[in-house]
Design a protein around this motif. Structure first.
Motif, PDB file in Angstrom:
ATOM      1  N   VAL A 187       0.609  -1.202  -0.030  1.00  0.00           N
ATOM      2  CA  VAL A 187       0.128   0.006  -0.048  1.00  0.00           C
ATOM      3  C   VAL A 187       0.741   0.945   0.083  1.00  0.00           C
ATOM      4  O   VAL A 187       0.790   2.447  -0.856  1.00  0.00           O
ATOM      5  CB  VAL A 187      -0.707   0.114   1.828  1.00  0.00           C
ATOM      6  CG1 VAL A 187      -2.060   0.981   1.614  1.00  0.00           C
ATOM      7  CG2 VAL A 187      -1.689  -1.440   0.997  1.00  0.00           C
ATOM      8  N   ASP A 188       1.711   1.015   0.506  1.00  0.00           N
ATOM      9  CA  ASP A 188       3.082   2.840   0.848  1.00  0.00           C
ATOM     10  C   ASP A 188       3.423   3.073  -0.488  1.00  0.00           C
ATOM     11  O   ASP A 188       3.405   3.843  -0.758  1.00  0.00           O
ATOM     12  CB  ASP A 188       4.199   1.895   1.661  1.00  0.00           C
ATOM     13  CG  ASP A 188       3.092   2.288   3.044  1.00  0.00           C
ATOM     14  OD1 ASP A 188       1.999   3.008   3.805  1.00  0.00           O
ATOM     15  OD2 ASP A 188       3.815   1.825   4.193  1.00  0.00           O
ATOM     16  N   VAL A 245       2.551   3.697 -11.497  1.00  0.00           N
ATOM     17  CA  VAL A 245       2.122   2.743 -11.489  1.00  0.00           C
ATOM     18  C   VAL A 245       2.688   1.582 -11.988  1.00  0.00           C
ATOM     19  O   VAL A 245       2.656   1.094 -12.393  1.00  0.00           O
ATOM     20  CB  VAL A 245       0.793   2.759 -10.635  1.00  0.00           C
ATOM     21  CG1 VAL A 245       0.097   0.876 -10.707  1.00  0.00           C
ATOM     22  CG2 VAL A 245       0.166   3.579  -9.984  1.00  0.00           C
ATOM     23  N   GLY A 246       1.661   2.039 -13.156  1.00  0.00           N
ATOM     24  CA  GLY A 246       2.348   1.221 -14.761  1.00  0.00           C
ATOM     25  C   GLY A 246       3.379   1.083 -14.928  1.00  0.00           C
ATOM     26  O   GLY A 246       4.134  -0.297 -15.488  1.00  0.00           O
ATOM     27  N   ILE A 277      -2.100  -4.245 -10.396  1.00  0.00           N
ATOM     28  CA  ILE A 277      -2.262  -4.722 -10.793  1.00  0.00           C
ATOM     29  C   ILE A 277      -4.347  -4.725 -11.096  1.00  0.00           C
ATOM     30  O   ILE A 277      -4.676  -3.917 -11.498  1.00  0.00           O
ATOM     31  CB  ILE A 277      -2.309  -6.953 -11.642  1.00  0.00           C
ATOM     32  CG1 ILE A 277      -1.670  -6.727 -12.393  1.00  0.00           C
ATOM     33  CG2 ILE A 277      -3.851  -6.873 -12.007  1.00  0.00           C
ATOM     34  CD1 ILE A 277      -1.383  -8.156 -12.564  1.00  0.00           C
ATOM     35  N   LEU A 278      -3.834  -4.853  -9.617  1.00  0.00           N
ATOM     36  CA  LEU A 278      -4.912  -4.500  -8.977  1.00  0.00           C
ATOM     37  C   LEU A 278      -5.934  -3.019  -9.075  1.00  0.00           C
ATOM     38  O   LEU A 278      -6.828  -2.365  -9.681  1.00  0.00           O
ATOM     39  CB  LEU A 278      -5.828  -4.819  -6.879  1.00  0.00           C
ATOM     40  CG  LEU A 278      -6.533  -4.327  -6.676  1.00  0.00           C
ATOM     41  CD1 LEU A 278      -7.939  -5.228  -6.777  1.00  0.00           C
ATOM     42  CD2 LEU A 278      -6.465  -4.697  -4.741  1.00  0.00           C
ATOM     43  N   ILE A 279      -4.761  -1.639  -8.193  1.00  0.00           N
ATOM     44  CA  ILE A 279      -4.649  -0.596  -8.873  1.00  0.00           C
ATOM     45  C   ILE A 279      -5.636  -0.456 -10.068  1.00  0.00           C
ATOM     46  O   ILE A 279      -6.398   0.636 -10.417  1.00  0.00           O
ATOM     47  CB  ILE A 279      -3.653   0.162  -8.234  1.00  0.00           C
ATOM     48  CG1 ILE A 279      -3.137   0.343  -7.042  1.00  0.00           C
ATOM     49  CG2 ILE A 279      -4.074   1.753  -9.065  1.00  0.00           C
ATOM     50  CD1 ILE A 279      -4.446   0.149  -5.667  1.00  0.00           C
ATOM     51  N   GLY A 310      -8.948   1.451 -11.087  1.00  0.00           N
ATOM     52  CA  GLY A 310      -9.155   2.636 -11.775  1.00  0.00           C
ATOM     53  C   GLY A 310      -9.750   2.460 -12.842  1.00  0.00           C
ATOM     54  O   GLY A 310     -10.589   3.278 -13.717  1.00  0.00           O
ATOM     55  N   PHE A 311      -9.882   1.338 -13.929  1.00  0.00           N
ATOM     56  CA  PHE A 311     -10.474   1.126 -14.694  1.00  0.00           C
ATOM     57  C   PHE A 311     -11.795   1.133 -15.222  1.00  0.00           C
ATOM     58  O   PHE A 311     -12.993   1.946 -15.253  1.00  0.00           O
ATOM     59  CB  PHE A 311     -10.364   0.623 -15.493  1.00  0.00           C
ATOM     60  CG  PHE A 311     -10.805  -0.119 -16.955  1.00  0.00           C
ATOM     61  CD1 PHE A 311     -10.440   0.762 -18.162  1.00  0.00           C
ATOM     62  CD2 PHE A 311     -11.325  -0.990 -17.326  1.00  0.00           C
ATOM     63  CE1 PHE A 311     -11.210   0.372 -19.193  1.00  0.00           C
ATOM     64  CE2 PHE A 311     -12.681  -0.850 -19.116  1.00  0.00           C
ATOM     65  CZ  PHE A 311     -12.107  -0.183 -19.658  1.00  0.00           C
TER      66      PHE A 311
END
Length: 312
Positions: free
Chosen positions: A88-89, A264-265, A284-286, A290-291
């Motif tokens: 998370v950080d 993130v990418g 991948i989750l984030i 987002g999508f």
């Protein structure tokens, strides 16, 4: 409106569960053993086996996924195998730079695409129309990395703008200058589809009865186009923008890697390359969340542009 949003959120939950499952299973087929990564290259087989038991990797996949799902529901995405920091950080450090890049791309690409499409529709069949459509086709055909390489070589290489890293938040002068080339790279392939869809949708709307009525009342052509036709022509455009933003999430991975943008990418690529599975799953989750949030925003815009959708 609130009922419409709640209904869309309920529909999104199975999609999120599917994303979690697919992301979990894809990382299971990677040949690298997470226990080996944690133990290090000098670890013995006994040490690797102990770490596998400690991480629960010796359990059946359905038990591993159930535990992973339980941790996600508690907002616990695990710890990075490389930095040993909470995922998370790690994501918090890279999330805002990606948001900055997406906003900086959309803030110029979408208005420009709509303006070009509107101009092409108003000048249908003229040289201006043909030129805009030619540029739109070229924009759709050009890959993101090619635009980025050209900008790096001829703009960054000439010392006109920085092209490596993020030099601060976007509201600072250094941060604003550093985001220009990545935002232009990502948005260059976005303008063409928006312009083409705006032109097509607006041409259909301009032939509607209410548009002819507005003209019969004495309204000017541009006033009819902007105040009456354009809003009703925006629903297909909003659909396209929502879908294209999803593709931008993939394009941002390439752009962030090329320009060393700490988003993130780029973090996801580094995590997969270094076999940092918890960090890769978190990224991948984030990206998936987002999508989904983008799709939710598109649905809300639907209801704003056409109130009949919210009542259906």
């Amino acid at each position: 409106m609130a009922r419409h949003i709640a209904h869309r959120l309920m529909i999104s939950l199975p999609v999120l569960l599917g994303v979690l499952l697919i992301g979990f299973l894809l990382l299971q087929v990677v040949p690298t053993d997470p226990a080996t990564v944690v133990a290090g290259p000098t670890a013995t087989k006994a040490e690797v086996a102990a770490i596998r038991q400690q991480l629960g990797l010796d359990e059946p996949l359905w038990i591993q996924f159930g535990r992973y799902l339980g941790r996600v529901l508690q907002l616990d995405l695990g710890r990075s195998m490389i930095s040993n920091r909470p995922v998370v950080d790690e994501i918090a450090l890279t999330f805002w730079p990606t948001v900055e890049l997406m906003l900086a791309c959309l803030v110029w690409a979408v208005p420009l695409g709509i303006a070009l499409g509107t101009l092409a529709a108003r000048r249908r069949g003229t040289l201006i129309d043909r030129a805009i459509m030619a540029l739109s086709v070229m924009g759709v055909s050009v890959p993101v990395f090619w635009v980025g390489l050209l900008l790096i070589q001829y703009v960054g290489g000439a010392g006109l703008l920085p092209f490596q890293g993020r030099n601060g938040p976007i509201w600072t002068p250094a941060g604003f200058l550093s985001i220009i080339l990545p935002a232009v790279t990502l948005g260059a392939v976005f303008v063409g589809p928006v312009a083409r869809m705006t032109r097509t949708s607006l041409l259909e709307t301009l032939g509607a009865d209410y548009v002819r009525t507005a003209r019969a009342k004495g309204a000017s052509d541009w006033r009819v186009t902007i105040r009456h036709a354009l809003r009703n022509a925006m629903i297909p455009v909003v659909t396209l923008v929502g879908l294209q933003i999803g593709f931008l999430l993939g394009g941002s991975i390439v752009t962030e890697t090329m320009f060393a943008w700490p988003g993130v990418g780029r973090m996801a690529v580094g995590a997969i390359t270094s076999s940092d599975f918890p960090l890769a799953q978190g990224a991948i989750l984030i990206l998936a969340v987002g999508f989904m949030m983008i799709n939710l925003a598109v649905d809300v815009l639907y209801a704003y542009l056409d109130p009949r959708i919210a009542r259906s």
